[in-house]
Design an enzyme around this catalytic site. Structure first.
Site, PDB file in Angstrom:
ATOM      1  N   GLU A  30      -4.479   7.547  -1.227  1.00  0.00           N
ATOM      2  CA  GLU A  30      -3.597   8.571  -1.797  1.00  0.00           C
ATOM      3  C   GLU A  30      -2.580   9.071  -0.771  1.00  0.00           C
ATOM      4  OE1 GLU A  30      -4.273   8.294  -4.663  1.00  0.00           O
ATOM      5  OE2 GLU A  30      -6.423   8.256  -4.992  1.00  0.00           O
ATOM      6  N   ILE A  70      -9.092  -0.895  -5.624  1.00  0.00           N
ATOM      7  CA  ILE A  70      -9.039  -0.178  -6.897  1.00  0.00           C
ATOM      8  C   ILE A  70     -10.431   0.364  -7.233  1.00  0.00           C
ATOM      9  CG2 ILE A  70      -8.372  -0.268  -9.302  1.00  0.00           C
ATOM     10  CD1 ILE A  70      -6.118  -0.765  -7.157  1.00  0.00           C
ATOM     11  N   GLY A  85       0.818  -1.189   0.000  1.00  0.00           N
ATOM     12  CA  GLY A  85       0.000   0.000   0.000  1.00  0.00           C
ATOM     13  C   GLY A  85       0.859   1.249   0.000  1.00  0.00           C
TER      14      GLY A  85
END
Length: 386
Positions: A365, A165, A139
Site C-alpha cells: 500500500e 495479491i 509495484g
C-alpha cells in the site's frame, strides 16, 4: 497480557460506542487468536475457520453502508484494525483486503447489480474477494502495468499477471485492474473463470499467517458487464488503496502496543542481578520511548479518523499515518525484542513476529519512499516521482 498504561487518557477521547467496538474485537483476539497465532505463523497457515467468526464480529466491510455491510464509523473501523493487528498483521490484512480493497471497489465503482450480487455475501464471509493491482514488474508504478483487457465482440478478454495479491487462492471474486484501449479499468473476475490461476507465494519470512499469491490471467473471457462501470483511470484503484492505508495507520499501533506490552510484562517478571529487568534505567528508557511513540501514533490515527468521518480526510494526511506510524511500530517491535534478550527469538513472544510482519506492512500500500514523496509533493508543491 498486562494492561498498557494510558499516559494521556486516550480512552476519554472515544465515545461509548467506539470503546465497545474496540473491546469486542480485543476480546475476540484474546480468545481466538492469541492462543494459536504462534503455531499458525510457524506452520504458515491462515486460519480460514475464523472467517465466519470475523463476519459475525462485524468487521468485514464494516465501514461501508448498505448491502448487508455494518456501516460503522471510520474511527470504529480503525480501532478494530488496531485490535486485529495486535493479534497479527495477517489477520488485519485479511479484513483490509476483503473490506477496504475488494468490497470498497465494488461499493464505490460497481453497478447496482454488482453490489447486490457480491457485497452481502462478502460482508457475511461466504464470498472472499481479492484485489489485483500489483504486477511482477509494476509495484510502486502501477501506471506501467501490462495486464491488458481487449474487447472481442461483446466480451472482454484479459491477459497478464499480478503478484503479491492477498487472499487470491481462497477468493471467489477478484477485482482485477487492467489497461484497455480507453485507459485503466477495473474488472470483476470470478476465480473459477477458465484461464484464471492463483498460486500462493512460498516460502515467506514475513506475513506467514497470511496468504499472498501470484495470479496468471490467460485469455480470461468475461461478459461485457464485468467491468466496474464508474472506475476509469488509476484514481479508482488509488482511492481503494487509501481506504486500506487508513486502516494500516491504525493497525500498526496494535502490533506496536502488543510488542510493548509483551516487553513490559517480561521486564517486570524477569530478574537479573537480583532485581526485575524493569528496575534498570536503560530498560525504563526503552519502555518510556516506546510508550511515547504509541501515544503519538494513537493521536495521529484518531485525528485522521475524525477527519474521515467528517468527510475531510485528504490523501497526504493518510500518508502521515501510513509512513509515520508504521515506521514507529517497527522501531518499537525491534526495541521490545531487545528487552526480551535471547528469549525474544522464541515464538512464545510476539515482538519478533510483529517486526517481521511490519516489514511487509511498510512495503505494501505504498513504500516508505512513496509516502515520503507524497508528503514532499504536498509540502513543496513539486512532484518528485518522475
Amino acid at each position: 497480557m498486562i494492561a498498557v498504561p494510558d499516559l494521556l487518557d486516550f480512552d476519554e477521547l472515544l465515545t461509548d460506542d467506539e470503546r465497545a467496538v474496540r473491546d469486542r474485537v480485543r476480546a475476540f483476539v484474546d480468545v481466538r487468536v492469541r492462543p494459536s497465532i504462534a503455531e499458525w505463523y510457524e506452520r504458515a497457515i491462515f486460519p480460514t475457520e475464523l472467517i465466519p467468526e470475523l463476519a459475525e464480529l462485524g468487521v468485514l466491510g464494516m465501514q461501508l453502508n448498505g448491502y448487508g455491510c455494518p456501516g460503522r464509523s471510520a474511527v470504529e473501523y480503525g480501532l478494530a484494525a488496531m485490535e486485529l493487528e495486535a493479534g497479527d498483521s495477517g489477520l488485519r490484512t485479511f479484513v483490509s483486503v476483503q473490506g477496504s480493497l475488494a468490497m470498497s471497489a465494488i461499493h464505490t465503482y460497481g453497478s447496482e447489480a454488482q453490489k447486490q450480487e457480491w457485497l452481502p455475501r462478502m460482508a457475511g464471509g461466504t464470498v472472499i474477494g481479492c484485489f489485483g493491482l500489483t504486477e511482477p514488474n509494476s509495484g510502486s508504478d502501477p501506471a506501467s502495468m501490462t495486464t491488458f483487457a481487449r474487447r472481442e465482440g461483446e466480451a472482454w478478454v484479459l491477459n497478464g499477471a499480478k503478484r503479491w495479491i492477498g487472499l487470491a487462492s481462497i477468493a471467489q471474486i477478484a477485482v482485477i485492474w487492467a489497461q484497455t484501449d480507453g485507459g485503466v479499468r477495473g474488472f470483476l473476475v470470478p476465480t473459477d473463470t477458465p484461464g484464471f490461476a492463483a498460486t500462493p507465494i512460498s516460502p515467506k519470512m514475513s506475513m506467514r499467517a497470511s496468504i499472498q499469491c501470484d495470479i496468471a490471467l490467460t485469455d480470461v473471457r468475461l461478459p461485457a458487464d464485468a467491468h466496474l462501470p464508474t472506475a476509469r483511470g488509476l484514481r479508482a484503484p488509488f482511492s481503494c488503496l487509501n481506504e486500506a492505508r487508513y486502516g494500516i495507520g491504525w493497525g500498526v499501533i496494535g502490533a506496536a502496543r502488543d510488542s510493548y506490552a509483551t516487553a513490559l510484562e517480561y521486564s517486570l517478571t524477569r530478574r537479573q542481578f537480583d532485581r526485575p529487568v524493569a528496575g534498570f534505567q536503560l530498560t525504563q528508557q526503552k519502555l518510556v520511548d516506546m510508550a511515547l511513540e504509541i501515544e503519538k501514533a494513537q493521536l495521529v490515527a484518531l485525528r485522521l479518523g475524525r477527519l474521515k468521518d467528517a468527510g475531510r480526510l485528504q490523501p497526504h494526511q493518510i500518508s502521515v499515518a501510513k509512513l509515520g506510524n508504521t515506521r514507529a511500530a517497527i522501531a518499537i517491535a525491534r526495541e521490545a525484542r531487545t528487552i526480551l534478550g535471547g528469549n525474544g527469538i522464541s515464538a512464545e513472544y510476539s515482538p519478533m513476529r510483529h517486526a517481521a510482519n511490519l516489514e511487509s506492512v511498510r512495503t505494501y500500500e505504498g513504500t516508505d519512499e512513496i509516502h515520503t514523496l507524497v508528503l514532499g509533493a504536498h509540502i513543496t508543491g513539486i512532484s518528485a516521482f518522475r
